[in-house]
Design a protein around this motif. Structure first.
Motif, mmCIF file in Angstrom:
data_model
loop_
_atom_site.group_PDB
_atom_site.id
_atom_site.type_symbol
_atom_site.label_atom_id
_atom_site.label_comp_id
_atom_site.label_asym_id
_atom_site.label_seq_id
_atom_site.Cartn_x
_atom_site.Cartn_y
_atom_site.Cartn_z
ATOM 1 N N ARG A 1 2.567 11.644 -4.412
ATOM 2 C CA ARG A 1 3.558 11.157 -3.562
ATOM 3 C C ARG A 1 3.664 10.111 -2.455
ATOM 4 N NH1 ARG A 1 5.300 16.478 -0.825
ATOM 5 N NH2 ARG A 1 7.113 15.499 -0.550
ATOM 6 N N ALA A 2 2.225 9.688 -2.539
ATOM 7 C CA ALA A 2 2.272 8.439 -1.644
ATOM 8 C C ALA A 2 3.066 7.279 -2.160
ATOM 9 C CB ALA A 2 0.735 8.071 -1.574
ATOM 10 N N ASN B 1 0.530 10.767 11.912
ATOM 11 C CA ASN B 1 -0.515 9.881 11.488
ATOM 12 C C ASN B 1 -0.023 9.244 10.199
ATOM 13 O OD1 ASN B 1 -2.001 9.367 13.952
ATOM 14 N ND2 ASN B 1 -3.337 11.142 13.572
ATOM 15 N N VAL B 2 -0.761 7.912 10.123
ATOM 16 C CA VAL B 2 -0.526 7.355 8.683
ATOM 17 C C VAL B 2 -1.587 7.311 7.686
ATOM 18 C CG1 VAL B 2 0.395 5.244 7.674
ATOM 19 C CG2 VAL B 2 1.341 5.837 9.815
ATOM 20 N N ALA B 3 -1.738 7.795 6.462
ATOM 21 C CA ALA B 3 -2.685 7.567 5.741
ATOM 22 C C ALA B 3 -2.308 6.520 4.348
ATOM 23 C CB ALA B 3 -3.044 9.036 5.035
ATOM 24 N N VAL B 4 -3.152 5.993 4.036
ATOM 25 C CA VAL B 4 -3.135 4.885 2.943
ATOM 26 C C VAL B 4 -3.894 5.548 1.802
ATOM 27 C CG1 VAL B 4 -3.951 2.600 1.943
ATOM 28 C CG2 VAL B 4 -3.019 2.964 4.262
ATOM 29 N N ALA B 5 -3.314 5.887 0.765
ATOM 30 C CA ALA B 5 -3.810 6.418 -0.698
ATOM 31 C C ALA B 5 -4.516 5.039 -1.247
ATOM 32 C CB ALA B 5 -2.819 7.105 -1.526
ATOM 33 N N GLY C 1 -6.516 4.620 -4.148
ATOM 34 C CA GLY C 1 -6.212 4.519 -5.432
ATOM 35 C C GLY C 1 -4.781 3.715 -5.734
ATOM 36 N N PRO C 2 -3.937 4.579 -5.612
ATOM 37 C CA PRO C 2 -2.273 3.715 -5.988
ATOM 38 C C PRO C 2 -2.384 2.610 -5.197
ATOM 39 C CG PRO C 2 -2.236 6.156 -5.338
ATOM 40 C CD PRO C 2 -3.624 5.801 -5.233
ATOM 41 N N SER C 3 -2.763 2.160 -4.018
ATOM 42 C CA SER C 3 -2.657 1.169 -3.321
ATOM 43 C C SER C 3 -3.780 -0.035 -3.920
ATOM 44 C CB SER C 3 -2.937 1.194 -2.030
ATOM 45 O OG SER C 3 -2.319 2.158 -1.194
ATOM 46 N N GLY C 4 -4.396 0.308 -4.856
ATOM 47 C CA GLY C 4 -5.253 -0.886 -5.519
ATOM 48 C C GLY C 4 -6.481 -1.260 -4.483
ATOM 49 N N LEU C 5 -6.906 -0.261 -3.629
ATOM 50 C CA LEU C 5 -7.822 -0.732 -2.634
ATOM 51 C C LEU C 5 -9.168 0.207 -2.985
ATOM 52 C CD1 LEU C 5 -5.754 -0.240 0.382
ATOM 53 C CD2 LEU C 5 -6.657 -2.494 -0.521
ATOM 54 N N VAL C 6 -10.367 -0.396 -2.475
ATOM 55 C CA VAL C 6 -11.498 0.261 -2.305
ATOM 56 C C VAL C 6 -11.812 0.017 -0.948
ATOM 57 C CG1 VAL C 6 -14.068 0.399 -2.687
ATOM 58 C CG2 VAL C 6 -12.317 -0.132 -4.699
ATOM 59 N N TRP D 1 0.901 -1.132 -0.110
ATOM 60 C CA TRP D 1 0.017 -0.011 0.151
ATOM 61 C C TRP D 1 0.831 1.213 0.027
ATOM 62 C CZ3 TRP D 1 -3.548 -2.045 4.465
ATOM 63 C CH2 TRP D 1 -4.269 -3.080 4.221
ATOM 64 N N HIS D 2 0.292 2.376 -0.715
ATOM 65 C CA HIS D 2 1.100 3.483 -0.612
ATOM 66 C C HIS D 2 0.727 4.537 0.419
ATOM 67 C CE1 HIS D 2 2.581 3.117 -5.090
ATOM 68 N NE2 HIS D 2 2.271 2.005 -4.655
#
Length: 300
Positions: free
Chosen positions: A58-59, A76-80, A82-87, A22-23
């Motif tokens: 930039r993620a 804190n940590v964010a997961v982008a 789209g680039p991570s292939g997630l919904v 994940w990005h």
């Protein structure tokens, strides 16, 4: 290049997310907004040497970049997504000014699954600091999903391309984001169909015919149900309440029957996106109030 990350409690969670492919990118300490610079503060150097790059661009899952970011502060940590292939399906809780009987996103989502004849998906999930849930799914191949708000139901949003979620291990307002489960399931096809379906046009809603209704009463009924059917999210309950109170006067005067008004308003409310269990109590209470507070005419 070595970075001073010793003692940073958030760095392991950033690495864990990146280890899944994940990005990630940093959020402000104790908050949700991105910690990366915006357009107005872009130095046009480094990653932005050829033009400003937003947080989604930039993620990254690069360990060196992650170490560099989290060596500066306890972000804190964010997961982008789209680039991570997630919904990610975000099941929220009612806000403080909501009605006491407003169902939470979890309850609405369970009802959605039940109506579809489908089990509640078993997948990796994160409990949010406010008490909601984030359900993670792998994005369907060949389909570029974007964020939605309320498309699956009240207090249910989705994050895909153009969105991000606060990752497990982050802390906001004294509450922690905690995960459970390991496996991230593919987005179920029936949910993908609902997210990609085009909204039905809000055309004219059929009005029950009544031989006793005057032209004025019929026109009033048509106008009120059109207003309800076309109400936007955030205004639907208020519009339904106002319409029921207005039409209650015509029931009291004998120009319309209660059954035809209830049928028309329920249909219009559902056309606007409300569920039957949301329409019924509003219509009943508003009609009762209006009939009791208006002069009685012919028996309705």
């Amino acid at each position: 290049m070595p970075y001073d990350t010793e003692g940073n409690p958030f760095l392991p969670f950033a690495f864990n997310a990146a280890g899944r492919g994940w990005h990630v990118f940093p959020l402000l300490p104790g908050a949700k907004p991105p910690a990366l610079h915006g357009t107005e503060r872009c130095p046009h150097t480094g990653d932005c040497a050829t033009g400003h790059r937003k947080w989604e661009q930039r993620a990254t899952d690069d360990p060196e970049q992650i170490a560099a970011w989290w060596s500066r502060r306890w972000y804190n940590v964010a997961v982008a997504t789209g680039p991570s292939g997630l919904v990610v399906i975000d099941l929220d809780v009612p806000k403080g000014n909501s009605s006491a009987d407003t169902p939470c996103g979890v309850t609405t989502f369970k009802a959605l699954c039940e109506r579809a004849g489908q089990p509640v998906p078993d997948t990796y999930r994160v409990r949010t600091a406010s008490g909601g849930w984030h359900l993670y799914f792998t994005a369907p191949p060949g389909i570029r999903l974007t964020n939605t708000a309320g498309k699956l139901g009240p207090l249910i949003d989705t994050r895909a391309w153009g969105g991000y979620v606060v990752a497990a291990g982050s802390a906001i307002g004294g509450g922690l984001y905690a995960d459970s489960g390991v496996h991230v399931a593919p987005l179920p096809g029936w949910l993908c169909d609902r997210l990609t379906a085009r909204p039905q046009p809000r055309g004219r809603v059929a009005v029950p015919s009544s031989s006793r209704a005057s032209r004025y009463a019929t026109a009033a009924l048509e106008a009120e149900i059109a207003a309800v059917a076309g109400a936007e999210v955030g205004q639907r309950n208020h519009t339904l309440l106002r319409a029921a109170r207005a039409l209650g006067r015509l029931i009291a005067s004998g120009d319309l029957t209660r059954s035809e008004v209830e049928e028309a308003l329920n249909g219009a409310g559902e056309r606007a996106g409300l569920r039957p269990y949301e329409c019924g109590p509003v219509i009943t209470s508003a009609l009762n109030w209006s009939i009791a507070h208006n002069p009685q005419g012919r028996t309705a």
